[in-house]
Design a protein around this motif. Structure first.
Motif, PDB file in Angstrom:
ATOM      1  N   HIS A 443       0.766  -1.093  -0.110  1.00 53.54           N
ATOM      2  CA  HIS A 443       0.091   0.052  -0.074  1.00 53.54           C
ATOM      3  C   HIS A 443       0.916   1.232  -0.044  1.00 53.54           C
ATOM      4  CE1 HIS A 443      -3.480   2.616   0.882  1.00 53.54           C
ATOM      5  NE2 HIS A 443      -2.453   3.296   2.044  1.00 53.54           N
ATOM      6  N   PRO A 444       0.494   2.292  -0.627  1.00 56.62           N
ATOM      7  CA  PRO A 444      -0.743   2.305  -1.691  1.00 56.62           C
ATOM      8  C   PRO A 444      -0.424   2.179  -3.016  1.00 56.62           C
ATOM      9  CG  PRO A 444       0.492   4.448  -1.311  1.00 56.62           C
ATOM     10  CD  PRO A 444       1.103   3.710  -0.459  1.00 56.62           C
ATOM     11  N   THR A 445      -0.925   1.138  -3.773  1.00 61.15           N
ATOM     12  CA  THR A 445      -0.495   0.462  -4.878  1.00 61.15           C
ATOM     13  C   THR A 445      -1.873   0.509  -5.665  1.00 61.15           C
ATOM     14  OG1 THR A 445      -0.733  -1.761  -4.281  1.00 61.15           O
ATOM     15  CG2 THR A 445       1.471  -0.623  -4.174  1.00 61.15           C
ATOM     16  N   MET A 446      -1.832   0.199  -7.021  1.00 63.08           N
ATOM     17  CA  MET A 446      -3.217   0.266  -7.842  1.00 63.08           C
ATOM     18  C   MET A 446      -3.545  -1.237  -7.610  1.00 63.08           C
ATOM     19  SD  MET A 446      -4.190   2.971  -9.170  1.00 63.08           S
ATOM     20  CE  MET A 446      -5.466   2.200 -10.328  1.00 63.08           C
ATOM     21  N   SER A 447      -2.598  -2.298  -7.651  1.00 65.47           N
ATOM     22  CA  SER A 447      -2.898  -3.695  -7.559  1.00 65.47           C
ATOM     23  C   SER A 447      -3.810  -3.849  -6.090  1.00 65.47           C
ATOM     24  CB  SER A 447      -1.838  -4.730  -7.374  1.00 65.47           C
ATOM     25  OG  SER A 447      -0.841  -4.124  -6.431  1.00 65.47           O
ATOM     26  N   GLU A 448      -3.733  -3.209  -5.216  1.00 61.33           N
ATOM     27  CA  GLU A 448      -4.384  -3.586  -4.070  1.00 61.33           C
ATOM     28  C   GLU A 448      -5.898  -3.225  -4.200  1.00 61.33           C
ATOM     29  OE1 GLU A 448      -3.894  -1.135  -0.457  1.00 61.33           O
ATOM     30  OE2 GLU A 448      -3.461   0.767  -1.877  1.00 61.33           O
ATOM     31  N   SER A 449      -6.170  -2.525  -5.301  1.00 66.92           N
ATOM     32  CA  SER A 449      -7.644  -2.154  -5.605  1.00 66.92           C
ATOM     33  C   SER A 449      -8.412  -3.650  -6.093  1.00 66.92           C
ATOM     34  CB  SER A 449      -7.836  -1.319  -6.941  1.00 66.92           C
ATOM     35  OG  SER A 449      -6.906  -1.747  -7.926  1.00 66.92           O
ATOM     36  N   LEU A 450      -7.378  -4.835  -6.409  1.00 68.12           N
ATOM     37  CA  LEU A 450      -8.087  -5.864  -6.419  1.00 68.12           C
ATOM     38  C   LEU A 450      -8.747  -6.573  -5.335  1.00 68.12           C
ATOM     39  CD1 LEU A 450      -5.594  -7.314  -8.915  1.00 68.12           C
ATOM     40  CD2 LEU A 450      -7.562  -6.683  -9.645  1.00 68.12           C
ATOM     41  N   ASN A 451      -8.295  -6.342  -4.065  1.00 63.05           N
ATOM     42  CA  ASN A 451      -9.094  -6.539  -2.982  1.00 63.05           C
ATOM     43  C   ASN A 451     -10.356  -6.122  -2.938  1.00 63.05           C
ATOM     44  OD1 ASN A 451      -6.256  -5.894  -0.642  1.00 63.05           O
ATOM     45  ND2 ASN A 451      -6.816  -7.986  -1.720  1.00 63.05           N
ATOM     46  N   ASP A 452     -10.649  -4.693  -3.454  1.00 63.62           N
ATOM     47  CA  ASP A 452     -11.852  -4.094  -3.257  1.00 63.62           C
ATOM     48  C   ASP A 452     -12.807  -4.438  -4.394  1.00 63.62           C
ATOM     49  OD1 ASP A 452     -10.821  -2.544  -1.066  1.00 63.62           O
ATOM     50  OD2 ASP A 452     -10.068  -1.150  -2.283  1.00 63.62           O
ATOM     51  N   LEU A 453     -12.181  -4.623  -5.484  1.00 63.39           N
ATOM     52  CA  LEU A 453     -12.975  -5.141  -6.752  1.00 63.39           C
ATOM     53  C   LEU A 453     -13.589  -6.404  -6.362  1.00 63.39           C
ATOM     54  CD1 LEU A 453     -13.838  -4.866  -9.599  1.00 63.39           C
ATOM     55  CD2 LEU A 453     -11.585  -6.022 -10.518  1.00 63.39           C
ATOM     56  N   PHE A 454     -12.861  -7.340  -5.843  1.00 62.86           N
ATOM     57  CA  PHE A 454     -13.359  -8.829  -5.691  1.00 62.86           C
ATOM     58  C   PHE A 454     -14.439  -8.870  -4.367  1.00 62.86           C
ATOM     59  CE2 PHE A 454     -10.132  -9.703  -8.853  1.00 62.86           C
ATOM     60  CZ  PHE A 454     -10.868 -10.415  -9.754  1.00 62.86           C
ATOM     61  N   GLN A 455     -14.053  -7.930  -3.443  1.00 67.62           N
ATOM     62  CA  GLN A 455     -14.845  -7.685  -2.453  1.00 67.62           C
ATOM     63  C   GLN A 455     -16.364  -7.620  -2.665  1.00 67.62           C
ATOM     64  OE1 GLN A 455     -13.951  -8.306   0.852  1.00 67.62           O
ATOM     65  NE2 GLN A 455     -15.761  -8.107   1.577  1.00 67.62           N
ATOM     66  N   LEU A 456     -16.809  -6.892  -3.923  1.00 62.46           N
ATOM     67  CA  LEU A 456     -17.991  -6.580  -4.250  1.00 62.46           C
ATOM     68  C   LEU A 456     -18.598  -7.874  -4.882  1.00 62.46           C
ATOM     69  CD1 LEU A 456     -17.106  -3.163  -6.163  1.00 62.46           C
ATOM     70  CD2 LEU A 456     -18.153  -3.526  -3.747  1.00 62.46           C
ATOM     71  N   ILE A 457     -18.035  -8.946  -5.188  1.00 62.57           N
ATOM     72  CA  ILE A 457     -18.496 -10.201  -5.523  1.00 62.57           C
ATOM     73  C   ILE A 457     -19.259 -10.823  -4.538  1.00 62.57           C
ATOM     74  CG2 ILE A 457     -18.116 -12.514  -6.315  1.00 62.57           C
ATOM     75  CD1 ILE A 457     -17.444 -10.804  -8.524  1.00 62.57           C
ATOM     76  N   GLN A 458     -20.712 -10.882  -4.575  1.00 60.49           N
ATOM     77  CA  GLN A 458     -21.576 -11.483  -3.765  1.00 60.49           C
ATOM     78  C   GLN A 458     -22.367 -12.711  -4.217  1.00 60.49           C
ATOM     79  OE1 GLN A 458     -21.769 -10.065  -0.816  1.00 60.49           O
ATOM     80  NE2 GLN A 458     -20.626  -8.257  -1.222  1.00 60.49           N
TER      81      GLN A 458
END
Length: 458
Positions: A443-458
């Motif tokens: 952190h802070p990196t663009m790749s850590e946004s993959l955490n947030d993107l896949f957190q949205l999978i329900q």
């Protein structure tokens, strides 16, 4: 007649790497390149490296502070000089890497088949014929020139190759073709300060992508001042005293004229087989003119293989390199690798920001009968994007609802060309989407946004 264990036609990524690999095994190798300006192939000379260099230069901070076209043109000319110096250095390095090997002979001339084993080389109007036990075709692709009235007579029409040799920044440029090459050049030259209009006969932008991604791409590029004329069928191109005029019909069949001082043809590329005289060797081609090969890249003649763009399919340097791996494995290895091993091939379009994708789009997944889970996230919420002041874009993930496996991902955001490789590795290793959701990134990196993107999978 000189005999060689191996003859390679074309000095591209696959050809040059194969030449080195076989030479290291003691093979007597001949490699033929028709132009001294193309040692190393498309990528370091007219493709990946020079275009990405210009993309980089077009984003430099000093351009943002310039107001006049004249000042921007100076920066553009400097960028072209840097690009030229870079490609020259790479070209010489590629040549020296092979020419320095005792059992490699580099021929610079136009190659053509005389027979299945004999290759004629036209070197400065002198003909030399050599014999090869095994022959490999790596001649790449060439720009498609559409059949438009006046296109061959204009002094202001460029291909993606010739445009990068232009040292004068166009004030207004028309780009014919809204595919990936057209969008990349549109973004690049808009960054330098050119007024850009993109024309395409299709009604949809980048139809291969999902409509939500394509719309964000279009909106983002329009914010940069790029204008799109979709559904435009170009009728003619004619030079005037001031520049060039392009005439086209819109969807209502209304005639329009656009004036500019440069026209870029971005209408695709085709396999470069012209002049090879493949029929003399009995090598078959496909309906689209590509060299016909099997899954091990063997042509219809057992001792002749082809690799890279000349076989059609995905036109990426890394595909040519992987083609070489397949050939080497089948010649010197365990004979297990084939083109069928390539399942999830990522790609990136180096616009600003870059668009990268791997696997299926949502539309493709639904068409194949998948039950999907979808996650969509705006790039503006990513902390790294905010601090870099590059917050345009959108991220999208497609997951198989039954297995929780990632089946596709589209990233239109800063540094997506690096991030997409992480997603591809997760897919190739069979990870559930939760692997990226819960992975520890720096952190802070663009790749850590993959955490947030896949957190949205329900």
């Amino acid at each position: 007649m000189k005999h060689y264990k191996t003859i390679i036609i074309g000095f591209g990524k696959g050809g040059k790497t194969l030449a080195a690999a076989l030479a290291n095994q003691g093979h007597e190798v001949a490699i033929i390149e028709q132009s001294k300006m193309m040692y190393g192939g498309t990528c370091p000379n007219i493709g990946c490296i020079p275009t990405k260099a210009l993309v980089h230069y077009s984003k430099l901070s000093q351009l943002k502070d310039l107001v006049t076209h004249e000042d921007k043109a100076v920066e553009y000319r400097i960028a072209i000089e840097k690009k030229t110096n870079l490609t020259s250095a790479l070209r010489h390095k590629n040549f020296d890497n092979l020419d320095s090997k005792e059992n490699v002979t580099v021929y610079t001339g136009k190659a053509s088949f005389v027979s299945p084993h004999e290759i004629s080389i036209n070197i400065d109007e002198e003909i030399k014929v050599i014999y090869g036990e095994n022959i490999y075709i790596n001649t790449g692709a060439t720009p498609i020139i559409p059949n438009i009235e006046g296109i061959h007579d204009s002094e202001y029409v460029y291909t993606s190759t010739t445009l990068m040799e232009l040292s004068v920044l166009p004030k207004r440029m028309l780009i014919l073709g809204a595919g990936y090459i057209g969008l990349e050049f549109a973004s690049m030259y808009a960054g330098f300060g050119s007024e850009i209009i993109v024309l395409d006969a299709n009604l949809e932008l980048i139809s291969r992508e999902d409509r939500d991604i394509a719309q964000v791409v279009q909106d983002t590029l329009e914010k940069k001042g790029i204008e799109f004329c979709l559904g435009a069928k170009v009728q003619s191109i004619h030079d005037t005293e001031q520049g060039v005029v392009v005439t086209y019909h819109d969807t209502d069949n209304t005639v329009h004229e656009l004036y500019a001082d440069a026209v870029l043809l971005a209408t695709g590329r085709k396999p470069n087989t012209e002049g090879l005289q493949l029929q003399n060797a009995g090598v078959a081609v496909t309906e689209r003119g590509a060299v016909q090969v099997d899954e091990r890249l063997q042509t219809t003649v057992p001792h002749i293989y082809a690799m890279g763009d000349v076989v059609g399919g995905l036109q990426f340097t890394y595909i040519s390199l992987d083609d070489q791996r397949i050939i080497v494995d089948n010649m010197l290895g365990k004979k297990k690798r084939t083109t069928r091993d390539r399942i999830n091939v990522p790609y990136s379009v180096f616009m600003d920001p870059p668009l990268s994708r791997v696997g299926l789009s949502e539309a493709e997944a639904l068409a194949k009968g998948y039950e999907t889970k979808i996650a969509v996230m705006q790039a503006a919420v990513i902390p790294r994007a905010k601090l870099m002041e590059e917050s345009e874009g959108m991220l999208k993930a497609i997951v198989d609802a039954k297995t929780n496996k990632i089946i596709g991902c589209s990233l239109f955001c800063a540094e997506s060309h690096e991030m997409i490789n992480i997603v591809q590795i997760a897919m190739e290793t069979g990870q559930d989407y939760t692997f990226l959701r819960d992975h520890i990134f720096t952190h802070p990196t663009m790749s850590e946004s993959l955490n947030d993107l896949f957190q949205l999978i329900q």
